[in-house]
Motif scaffolding. Structure first.
Motif, PDB file in Angstrom:
ATOM      1  N   HIS A  44      22.072  -9.651  31.764  1.00 44.03           N
ATOM      2  CA  HIS A  44      22.701  -8.332  31.908  1.00 44.03           C
ATOM      3  C   HIS A  44      22.198  -7.317  30.886  1.00 44.03           C
ATOM      4  CE1 HIS A  44      25.093 -10.332  34.827  1.00 44.03           C
ATOM      5  NE2 HIS A  44      25.638 -11.128  33.935  1.00 44.03           N
TER       6      HIS A  44
ATOM      7  N   ASN B 274      20.189  -4.494  32.050  1.00 39.20           N
ATOM      8  CA  ASN B 274      20.834  -3.367  32.754  1.00 39.20           C
ATOM      9  C   ASN B 274      21.237  -2.236  31.814  1.00 39.20           C
ATOM     10  OD1 ASN B 274      20.721  -4.541  35.301  1.00 39.20           O
ATOM     11  ND2 ASN B 274      22.515  -5.789  34.879  1.00 39.20           N
TER      12      ASN B 274
ATOM     13  N   THR C 151      28.481  -3.484  30.410  1.00 40.46           N
ATOM     14  CA  THR C 151      27.189  -3.798  31.032  1.00 40.46           C
ATOM     15  C   THR C 151      26.696  -5.150  30.518  1.00 40.46           C
ATOM     16  OG1 THR C 151      26.692  -1.461  31.211  1.00 40.46           O
ATOM     17  CG2 THR C 151      24.819  -2.960  31.341  1.00 40.46           C
TER      18      THR C 151
END
Ligand code: PLP
Length: 389
Positions: free
Chosen positions: A7, A10, A138
């Motif tokens: 992640h 991102n 995020t």
């Protein structure tokens, strides 16, 4: 083979402060004699007040004696500090000291609280706002379930409840970077929304001590129904100059649903060994008579600088917002310049650092943030330079 957390890829918005540092280093290389005024950093400009210094020194002295030494403290914080907060800040709101959890920062709490919620929670986050809410969610794998809450001129820069359901809501009031705070009616709308959609609000109230507008609540718990849906975070960082000491607190009411209070208690017991004893004594000292007098004077002086910069910019014909209930001024870039272009212009022509609004979210494009955490001389000099822009 160890697999990394995917992640992190991102995280699209770059962290802006290293970019600002690079641009500053370039300027200093090309113009070694330039004196730069930094109105970018949201860090304190004044020393710790005497009441805090004295309490910390005394507590450290205690730790040097076998009879008064301290080892690990309670992970929720020492009762003396939790009780002082309950008495001074929340007595009229019926919050018990056991609902108050001490931590090393509101940053820490706002990024850790989402751990209490399901992985696929839909998270509403104002845009622009303090960037860590978005970054932390995020990193935790929620990039695709973020609902952006635009804070624009049309909405008075406050977020409004979305027309879709969400599970977790971040509100920052007074907001960093816009300096705008939610008034009673706007906050009531959020509490009503959270109640009807069974959502929880994480209310970042790190700048509470700067609130001056009579229609802005000092706590979300002044709003009817908030104790069933809201967690409130406050910090000693900006109210008492603790950015380098680290001490904050979060209210997790027992009346929240699903045992959230017990879950947070358990979470802290597992993952935190608390805040240093002398620092908690220093925080307690901010509530003494002298402590209150001294820290309030500091906040008032930052607010004076905010008013000075705000009025000065307005007189020069600039459009700006905030600066009343917060130490931040949200300055609309002239001639539709992008926030980075205006940043560059201020740096090159005025040797002045602001923060490009775009670093706080896409709706921050077209603005820069000025911080009033500075001295009167610097504020005056900054305005003189802006006049010549
Ligand atoms: N919350 C907001 C809105 C902030 O602007 C900041 C710091 O700038 C923080 C939290 C950080 O607070 P602390 O120093 O208590 O971690």
């Amino acid at each position: 083979m160890a697999r990394i957390n995917p992640h992190f890829t991102n995280l699209h918005t770059p962290y802006i402060f290293p970019i600002i540092e690079e641009k500053l280093a370039d300027l200093q290389k090309n113009h070694p004699s330039a004196t730069v005024i930094n109105l970018g950093i949201g860090d304190i400009a004044l020393p710790l007040v005497p009441a805090v210094v004295q309490a910390i020194c005394q507590a450290t002295e205690e730790m040097g004696h076998s009879t008064t030494r301290k080892g690990y403290g309670p992970s929720e914080g020492y009762p003396f500090l939790r009780k002082a907060i309950a008495n001074h800040e929340y007595a009229h709101l019926d919050i018990s000291w056991e609902e108050i959890f001490i931590s090393d920062g509101t940053n820490t709490d706002t990024v850790n609280l989402p751990e209490l919620f399901a992985h696929d929670s839909r998270v509403a986050i104002p845009n622009p706002t303090y960037p860590v809410y978005l970054a932390a969610n995020t990193m935790a794998g929620r990039a695709s379930s973020i609902i952006a809450l635009p804070c624009t001129e049309e909405t008075r820069f406050v977020p409004v409840p979305p027309d879709q359901p969400c599970d977790l809501i971040f509100l920052c009031s007074p907001n960093n970077p816009t300096g705008v705070a939610l008034n009673r009616k706007e906050l009531q709308a959020w509490v009503d929304y959270a109640r009807s959609s069974h959502a929880i609000i994480i209310y970042d109230n790190a700048y509470v001590s700067f609130i001056r507008s009579p229609d802005v609540p000092l706590s979300i718990y002044e709003i009817e129904g908030a104790k069933e849906v809201a967690i409130e975070c406050r910090s000693f960082s900006k109210s008492a100059g603790f950015t380098g000491l680290r001490c904050a607190y979060t209210i997790v009411p027992r009346s929240l649903p699903d045992g959230l209070h017990s879950m947070w208690k358990r979470r802290q017991a597992t993952k935190s060994n608390g805040v240093a004893y002398p620092i908690q004594r220093g925080a307690e000292a901010t509530f003494s008579k002298e402590g209150q007098f001294q820290v309030k004077a500091q906040v008032a002086s930052y607010l004076e600088q905010a008013t000075y910069l705000f009025d000065g910019l307005q007189k020069l014909g600039h459009l700006c917002y905030g600066g009343i209930d917060a130490p931040y001024i949200w300055w609309k870039t002239p001639k539709d310049l992008s926030s980075w272009d205006f940043f560059d212009r201020l740096l090159e022509q005025c040797h002045l650092i602001a923060v490009p609004g775009q670093g706080f979210g896409s709706y921050g494009e077209g603005y820069v943030r000025l911080s009033a955490f500075t001295t009167p001389n610097q504020a005056e000099e900054a305005l003189c330079r802006i006049q010549q822009l």
